[in-house]
Design an enzyme around this catalytic site. Sequence first.
Site, PDB file in Angstrom:
ATOM      1  CE  LYS A 111       7.071  -7.010  -7.175  1.00 35.62           C
ATOM      2  NZ  LYS A 111       7.576  -6.389  -5.950  1.00 35.62           N
ATOM      3  CE  LYS A 192      -0.739  -6.288  -6.814  1.00 33.34           C
ATOM      4  NZ  LYS A 192       0.073  -6.344  -5.665  1.00 33.34           N
ATOM      5  CE  LYS A 195       3.685   0.930  -2.460  1.00 29.53           C
ATOM      6  NZ  LYS A 195       4.695   0.285  -1.580  1.00 29.53           N
TER       7      LYS A 195
HETATM    8  P1  AMP Z   1       3.575  -3.021  -0.824  1.00 25.77           P
HETATM    9  O1  AMP Z   1       3.565  -1.669  -1.288  1.00 25.77           O
HETATM   10  O2  AMP Z   1       3.742  -4.010  -1.895  1.00 25.77           O
HETATM   11  O3  AMP Z   1       4.534  -3.191   0.309  1.00 25.77           O
HETATM   12  O4  AMP Z   1       2.120  -3.277  -0.230  1.00 25.77           O
HETATM   13  C1  AMP Z   1       1.723  -2.737   0.990  1.00 25.77           C
HETATM   14  C2  AMP Z   1       0.450  -3.375   1.467  1.00 25.77           C
HETATM   15  O5  AMP Z   1      -0.646  -2.990   0.631  1.00 25.77           O
HETATM   16  C3  AMP Z   1       0.452  -4.904   1.464  1.00 25.77           C
HETATM   17  O6  AMP Z   1      -0.219  -5.358   2.615  1.00 25.77           O
HETATM   18  C4  AMP Z   1      -0.338  -5.260   0.230  1.00 25.77           C
HETATM   19  O7  AMP Z   1      -0.956  -6.512   0.325  1.00 25.77           O
HETATM   20  C5  AMP Z   1      -1.358  -4.142   0.195  1.00 25.77           C
HETATM   21  N1  AMP Z   1      -1.855  -3.887  -1.163  1.00 25.77           N
HETATM   22  C6  AMP Z   1      -1.100  -3.598  -2.259  1.00 25.77           C
HETATM   23  N2  AMP Z   1      -1.874  -3.401  -3.338  1.00 25.77           N
HETATM   24  C7  AMP Z   1      -3.169  -3.566  -2.915  1.00 25.77           C
HETATM   25  C8  AMP Z   1      -4.435  -3.485  -3.563  1.00 25.77           C
HETATM   26  N3  AMP Z   1      -4.536  -3.188  -4.855  1.00 25.77           N
HETATM   27  N4  AMP Z   1      -5.552  -3.719  -2.808  1.00 25.77           N
HETATM   28  C9  AMP Z   1      -5.458  -4.011  -1.488  1.00 25.77           C
HETATM   29  N5  AMP Z   1      -4.295  -4.103  -0.830  1.00 25.77           N
HETATM   30  C10 AMP Z   1      -3.149  -3.875  -1.520  1.00 25.77           C
END
Ligand code: AMP
Length: 327
Positions: A111, A192, A195
């Site tokens: 980041k 991966k 968002k």
């Molecule tokens: P965040 O939006 O970064 O807070 O992520 C929310 C949750 O989604 C966290 O547990 C991440 O590890 C999981 N996560 C985010 N991107 C992925 C992905 N591409 N595959 C699986 N889990 C994900």
Amino acid sequence: MKRAFSGVQPTGNIHIGNYIGALKQFVELQNEMETVYCIVDLHSITVPQDPKELKEHTLDVAALYLSVGLDPEKSIIFIQSTVPAHTELSWILTCHSYTGELSRMTQFKDKSREKESAPAGLFTYPLLMAADILLYDAQFVPVGNDQKQHIELTRDIAERFNNKYGETFVVPQYKGTKVGARIMALDNPTNKMSKSAENEYSRISLLDSPIKVKKSIMKATTDSDNEIKFDEENKPGISNLLTIYSVFSGMEVGDIEKKYKGCGYGQLKKDLVEVVNDSLVDIQKKYNEIRKSEELIKILKEGREKAQTISQKTMERVKSKLGLVRF
Ligand code: AMP
Ligand code: TRP
């Protein structure tokens, strides 16, 4: 009774990677242990946010939590910034961690890479996350595998603190799903699903229209040999689609391979569009009922009260171990 804790950032575009890696586990764990789930708004301000959007996205994620099946009778659901103990403990942990270990965090490296100067909050981000987890004496942290390194750091800090001051924190464990701990981007299956990726067709958001879902899946990058086989190394695109198919249909990957033996990618993609849309319709219907209801705020207030009771107890324990004067 065992307890799980996790959180999701309110940064919009909650996608099927978040659902498969995290939210689906959140729901399953409700019947196995105590569960505490947070919307981590303070983590999202480590990068610039529009205040109006932040507020909306925070409530969007809360509504999505309920829409995918979290039950406020079973889980504590709350917004991180409504419970001050998170930032309080975070400072204490900051004083018990090292810049060296923080600079090894891959999320920080990713980041901050393109930034001329990175906000200090991006650097200390894992300490706020450690505080989130340790406040609730959680044994398990259900997350996608991109968060594994942060959980390892949380364990190190908890153990360090316990060694210095005596048993204070429960040392938590990463809990990943067997299938789908890392869902890949549809346009480039070596990244991966994220968002923030520029190409909106790289992800499927839980609130996407059926047409957008169709376009994203039909455009998804695959290979050219047209054989439907799970092989993450040599066929990452089709393997990713098989994983998504498996999670949303409840079928084993091996059975899906058999079902499509001799068929081309086109057929698999067409059916996958239906499988995904069928699940999203249910989530979206619930979402539209809950998002504007007064019930949502009531649930978040109740969640805050319960979270406050647990976290205050932990803070008292921590402060007295540290020698901070209590009266
Ligand atoms: P965040 O939006 O970064 O807070 O992520 C929310 C949750 O989604 C966290 O547990 C991440 O590890 C999981 N996560 C985010 N991107 C992925 C992905 N591409 N595959 C699986 N889990 C994900
Ligand atoms: N860092 C996590 C992510 O980006 C979100 C998060 C913050 C979290 N605090 C947490 C996850 C505590 C689990 C437990 O996905």
